[in-house]
Design a protein around this motif. Sequence first.
Motif, PDB file in Angstrom:
ATOM      1  N   ARG A   1      -0.076  11.457  12.187  1.00  0.00           N
ATOM      2  CA  ARG A   1       0.176  10.188  11.504  1.00  0.00           C
ATOM      3  C   ARG A   1       0.442   9.120  12.569  1.00  0.00           C
ATOM      4  O   ARG A   1       0.687   9.446  13.746  1.00  0.00           O
ATOM      5  CB  ARG A   1       1.381  10.332  10.556  1.00  0.00           C
TER       6      ARG A   1
ATOM      7  N   GLN B   1       7.217  -0.186   8.303  1.00  0.00           N
ATOM      8  CA  GLN B   1       7.042   1.141   8.893  1.00  0.00           C
ATOM      9  C   GLN B   1       8.357   1.671   9.456  1.00  0.00           C
ATOM     10  O   GLN B   1       8.621   2.867   9.404  1.00  0.00           O
ATOM     11  CB  GLN B   1       5.972   1.098   9.972  1.00  0.00           C
TER      12      GLN B   1
ATOM     13  N   TRP C   1       3.200   3.722   6.416  1.00  0.00           N
ATOM     14  CA  TRP C   1       2.621   4.199   7.678  1.00  0.00           C
ATOM     15  C   TRP C   1       1.430   3.362   8.077  1.00  0.00           C
ATOM     16  O   TRP C   1       0.751   2.792   7.220  1.00  0.00           O
ATOM     17  CB  TRP C   1       2.175   5.662   7.517  1.00  0.00           C
TER      18      TRP C   1
ATOM     19  N   ARG D   1       2.559   5.364  13.364  1.00  0.00           N
ATOM     20  CA  ARG D   1       3.501   4.314  12.960  1.00  0.00           C
ATOM     21  C   ARG D   1       3.615   3.336  14.129  1.00  0.00           C
ATOM     22  O   ARG D   1       3.952   3.729  15.242  1.00  0.00           O
ATOM     23  CB  ARG D   1       4.860   4.962  12.670  1.00  0.00           C
TER      24      ARG D   1
ATOM     25  N   ALA E   1      -0.999   7.351   7.198  1.00  0.00           N
ATOM     26  CA  ALA E   1      -0.103   8.401   6.704  1.00  0.00           C
ATOM     27  C   ALA E   1      -0.579   9.782   7.178  1.00  0.00           C
ATOM     28  O   ALA E   1      -1.702   9.938   7.674  1.00  0.00           O
ATOM     29  CB  ALA E   1      -0.065   8.347   5.176  1.00  0.00           C
TER      30      ALA E   1
END
Length: 357
Positions: A276, A206, A212, A278, A215
């Motif tokens: 998103r 990531q 991700w 991460r 994502a």
Amino acid sequence: MSSAASGHNVPVVDVSPLIHDSSSSSSSFSPTLRPCCDALLHALEEFGFVYVTGVPSVIAASDALIAPSQHLLTKQSRPYKEQISMKIRPREWRGWFGVGDELTNGVADLKEGLYFGVEHDASCEQIKKGLPMHGQNKLPPEHDYPNMRKALATYFTEAEALGAAILRGVAIALGLDETHFTPLFEPTPFSLLRVFHYPAELQEEQAAGSRWGVAEHTDYGMLTLLHQDDVGGLEVKHRATGTWIDAPPIKDTLVVNVGDALQVATGGRCISTPHRVRNVSGTSRISMPFFYDPSFEARLPPPPPHAASSIIGFDGSIYAKLHAASEDGSITWRDYITAKTSKVFPHLAVERDTTDV
Ligand SMILES: O=C(O)CCC(=O)C(=O)O
Ligand SMILES: [Fe+2]
């Protein structure tokens, strides 16, 4: 760019006036109610996201469920979790999935998790009719995780009440009848709950920026209520500037965001915002999104013609194709959600006839 660097932050709104004041006449609203509704709408128009505070009973119910779920996801072996796999009775759309099983935008997410839905008894009408996405939740053995089913039911009750209160606030701020959105949830909301685990070991992929935890996507429904732990990693696209901003954990809050159906239902006033996740923190992250969504057979209004392409959200193509194919211009929540879910778990497609939308 971080939120601090861009100068834009998702606002925090205390929604306790909406929870404590249930008067149905605007002349008897408490003085704090209207400012609370206006602040909510303002956040959902600018960001499509808001942090809500003043919801201790929802937070307590969420903590009671997150603790056993976290233990199950982070401490148990793969074979233990496979006992409750989504692959068992896949049309019911419930249970555990492993890292890489769920796709967002066609790419496998670096997370595992649990899917829960409204509890359906084997004798209920919906099961008899064989409706997709209906069924009984798959839970680990009661002697390992006592009271988890009860905690699940309590959280559904608390979260649905909060979802309804927030939508009442949005309706009031829009100058609509406070029950404006209620018919979409009748006879019962079709709520879904997920618990996600973003393992620490997957952070390198990531950090490189090509993979991700989740994502970029928008949510499908009306409102998402998200409990996140204190690790962070959620990013939200700010519409006005097009920049990605952080939505870091804030104690005693839930993150609430607009989904595609609410964007349509408000004629584009509230925005279904791309976001998103991460996890590059070095520790495992747990989050619990609750999707407060319309009843399965609810009819969603067609988007107003003048603004069709701009208000149908990130995945407008599915919405537009379904509308074009429908005889009276309206689609059901079932049409939309089954088309979307067929894309995220293609091998579990719940209604195969919709996978080519
Ligand atoms: O895990 C999170 O913080 C967000 C998850 C999410 O966006 C989703 O499930 O739709
Ligand atoms: Fe989401």
